[in-house]
Design an enzyme around this catalytic site. Structure first.
Site, PDB file in Angstrom:
ATOM      1  CB  ALA A 195      -0.897  -0.017   1.230  1.00 32.16           C
ATOM      2  N   PRO A 196       0.436   2.317  -0.695  1.00 36.67           N
ATOM      3  CG  PRO A 196       0.394   4.521  -1.488  1.00 36.67           C
ATOM      4  CD  PRO A 196       1.176   3.587  -0.603  1.00 36.67           C
ATOM      5  N   GLY A 197       0.490   1.367  -3.290  1.00 34.77           N
ATOM      6  CA  GLY A 197       0.507   0.647  -4.570  1.00 34.77           C
ATOM      7  C   GLY A 197       1.533   1.114  -5.601  1.00 34.77           C
TER       8      GLY A 197
ATOM      9  CG  ASP B 181       2.617 -10.492   9.405  1.00 33.69           C
ATOM     10  OD1 ASP B 181       3.399  -9.842   8.668  1.00 33.69           O
ATOM     11  OD2 ASP B 181       2.931 -10.906  10.534  1.00 33.69           O
TER      12      ASP B 181
ATOM     13  CG  ASP C 131       8.967  -0.237  -0.323  1.00 36.44           C
ATOM     14  OD1 ASP C 131      10.072  -0.083   0.231  1.00 36.44           O
ATOM     15  OD2 ASP C 131       8.280   0.717  -0.730  1.00 36.44           O
TER      16      ASP C 131
ATOM     17  CE  LYS D 138      12.084   0.397   3.456  1.00 36.75           C
ATOM     18  NZ  LYS D 138      11.760   1.103   2.236  1.00 36.75           N
TER      19      LYS D 138
HETATM   20  C1  LIG Z   1       7.029   2.077   2.396  1.00 33.74           C
HETATM   21  S1  LIG Z   1       5.413   1.514   2.421  1.00 33.74           S
HETATM   22  C2  LIG Z   1       5.261   0.711   0.884  1.00 33.74           C
HETATM   23  C3  LIG Z   1       5.075   1.626  -0.241  1.00 33.74           C
HETATM   24  C4  LIG Z   1       4.742   0.911  -1.524  1.00 33.74           C
HETATM   25  N1  LIG Z   1       5.849   0.097  -1.975  1.00 33.74           N
HETATM   26  C5  LIG Z   1       4.399   1.894  -2.615  1.00 33.74           C
HETATM   27  O1  LIG Z   1       5.200   2.040  -3.551  1.00 33.74           O
HETATM   28  O2  LIG Z   1       3.330   2.525  -2.551  1.00 33.74           O
HETATM   29  C6  LIG Z   1       5.503   0.172   3.520  1.00 33.74           C
HETATM   30  C7  LIG Z   1       4.217  -0.619   3.630  1.00 33.74           C
HETATM   31  O3  LIG Z   1       4.522  -1.826   4.301  1.00 33.74           O
HETATM   32  C8  LIG Z   1       3.395  -2.203   5.053  1.00 33.74           C
HETATM   33  N2  LIG Z   1       3.822  -3.179   6.061  1.00 33.74           N
HETATM   34  C9  LIG Z   1       4.690  -3.030   7.072  1.00 33.74           C
HETATM   35  N3  LIG Z   1       4.813  -4.181   7.756  1.00 33.74           N
HETATM   36  C10 LIG Z   1       3.999  -5.084   7.146  1.00 33.74           C
HETATM   37  C11 LIG Z   1       3.689  -6.441   7.357  1.00 33.74           C
HETATM   38  N4  LIG Z   1       4.246  -7.127   8.354  1.00 33.74           N
HETATM   39  N5  LIG Z   1       2.831  -7.037   6.517  1.00 33.74           N
HETATM   40  C12 LIG Z   1       2.262  -6.373   5.488  1.00 33.74           C
HETATM   41  N6  LIG Z   1       2.526  -5.078   5.243  1.00 33.74           N
HETATM   42  C13 LIG Z   1       3.373  -4.444   6.050  1.00 33.74           C
HETATM   43  C14 LIG Z   1       2.859  -0.898   5.607  1.00 33.74           C
HETATM   44  O4  LIG Z   1       1.474  -1.023   5.907  1.00 33.74           O
HETATM   45  C15 LIG Z   1       3.121   0.068   4.452  1.00 33.74           C
HETATM   46  O5  LIG Z   1       1.971   0.228   3.665  1.00 33.74           O
END
Ligand SMILES: C[S@@+](CC[C@H](N)C(=O)[O-])C[C@H]1O[C@@H](n2cnc3c(N)ncnc32)[C@H](O)[C@@H]1O
Length: 361
Positions: free
Chosen positions: A223-225, A262, A279, A308
């Site tokens: 998210a958001p995609g 998750d 990501d 990161k």
């Molecule tokens: C940096 S953002 C991703 C941005 C995405 N790659 C984009 O281009 O729009 C990190 C995302 O990882 C998700 N996230 C973090 N830990 C997670 C987990 N254990 N399982 C699923 N999603 C996770 C967060 O909800 C967040 O939306």
């Protein structure tokens, strides 16, 4: 003065210096680095023959923090505006015998605000400089990939560094920067990271085969995609895993299945996933372990993910994470693999890693 010049993101000079020091030592070369905070390049001082050896034998592809690398021939002080070309020629003169003829010219700057203001000048200056170099028989009339590329790096308006790199060990982009335009309908700026990663990690002549419409992909932390957008754009069917909301425009394509789970627990029901991308903002060691296990268990063919890097000693940390992945793939895997890692232009406090099993020869 001789050595190697390495261009990096401003603020990452220490990591770039630690890396070249380490890699040069592996080649039996013992030089030293000079750099200043935020100058976006590092000078590795060594003998001219050693610099030549590094330019030939140390693949730029294997360096994480360097965007571009060239062997230094000479610094140039540019006093008068009119006579800059002759100053460059004067600096090259002592190297005429050893260096010979350059096959192409690149006039560039390090990636700092100050130097970037010179980009327009660099583009303009390359025209008379090219002519002057040709007249002096220091540059071929047509681009010759077999001859070295001549770099003229303007670190400010009065100083340039002149050097060379070989076509088989250089970036195709000025300053090592692949500039991409933000797509109007891209859900987040991070979209550019995956776009760049695909272009940097998958050679152009393999892209058609390895990035195909109809392929299945999984995006963990989607998210958001922004990353999903790049997979959809390339015609893939995507399982987007995240508890957060996905952009409506992506869901409307019919190519995306949003899975609120998750990312550390999710696994695909079938072993038909080609691309895994991730990501998630998480501890890098944990992400590395997850990606490795997907590959080892045959849940994907190729993976692109971010690690990161909030810590201070970033190079030491990256080396440890990458070694851990390599060790595990070597000991538990049965096939040869490829691992590439780069601090991409669109990355900030992170690097991007690509992993894949190599196809049978
Ligand atoms: C940096 S953002 C991703 C941005 C995405 N790659 C984009 O281009 O729009 C990190 C995302 O990882 C998700 N996230 C973090 N830990 C997670 C987990 N254990 N399982 C699923 N999603 C996770 C967060 O909800 C967040 O939306």
């Amino acid at each position: 003065m001789s050595g190697i010049i390495l261009l990096c993101r401003a603020g990452f000079e220490g990591d770039c210096a630690a890396e070249i020091q380490d890699k040069a030592t592996e080649l039996g070369i013992y030089g030293y680095c000079q750099t200043q905070p935020n100058q976006a390049y590092v000078t590795y001082n060594c003998q001219a023959e050693e610099a030549e050896h590094i330019a030939r034998k140390l693949p730029l592809k294997d360096l994480v923090f360097a965007r571009e690398m060239f062997a230094l021939l000479s610094p140039v002080k540019l006093a008068g505006i009119e006579d800059r070309a002759s100053e460059v020629i004067k600096a090259l003169e002592p190297h005429r015998e050893t260096f010979g003829l350059a096959g192409e010219l690149r006039v560039e700057t390090p990636d700092t605000n100050e130097a970037n203001q010179l980009s327009k000048f660099c583009r303009k200056f390359s025209v008379p400089l090219r002519q002057a170099l040709r007249k002096e028989e220091l540059l071929s009339n047509k681009p010759l990939a077999k001859r070295p590329l001549l770099h003229v790096l303007f670190v400010n308006s009065a100083h340039a560094l002149v050097g060379y790199s070989y076509s088989y060990n250089q970036t195709p982009y000025d300053g090592g920067i692949l500039r991409l335009r933000m797509p109007k309908d891209g859900p987040s700026r991070s979209t550019l990271k995956l776009d760049e990663a695909f272009q940097v990690f998958v050679p152009e002549n393999e892209q058609e085969k390895r990035i195909q419409p109809g392929m299945k992909a999984v995006d963990l932390g989607a998210a958001p995609g922004g990353w999903t957008y790049q997979l959809v754009r390339r015609g893939m069917m995507v399982q987007a895993v995240d508890n957060g909301p996905m952009a409506e425009s992506l869901m409307e394509t019919g190519q995306v299945q949003h899975i609120k789970e998750d990312g550390f627990k999710f696994r695909p029901k079938r072993k038909n996933i080609h691309w895994l991308v991730c990501d998630m903002v998480e501890k890098p060691a944990r992400v590395g372990e997850l990606m490795t296990s997907w590959l080892l268990e045959g849940d994907c063919q190729e993976a692109i993910f971010n690690l990161k890097l909030p810590m201070r000693q970033r190079y030491a940390a990256v080396k440890e994470y990458l070694d851990q992945i390599k060790d595990q793939l070597q000991t538990e895997g049965t096939k040869p693999f490829e691992i590439q890692a780069k601090h991409l232009y669109h990355d900030r406090e992170e690097i991007t890693v690509h992993l894949r099993w190599l196809p049978k020869q």
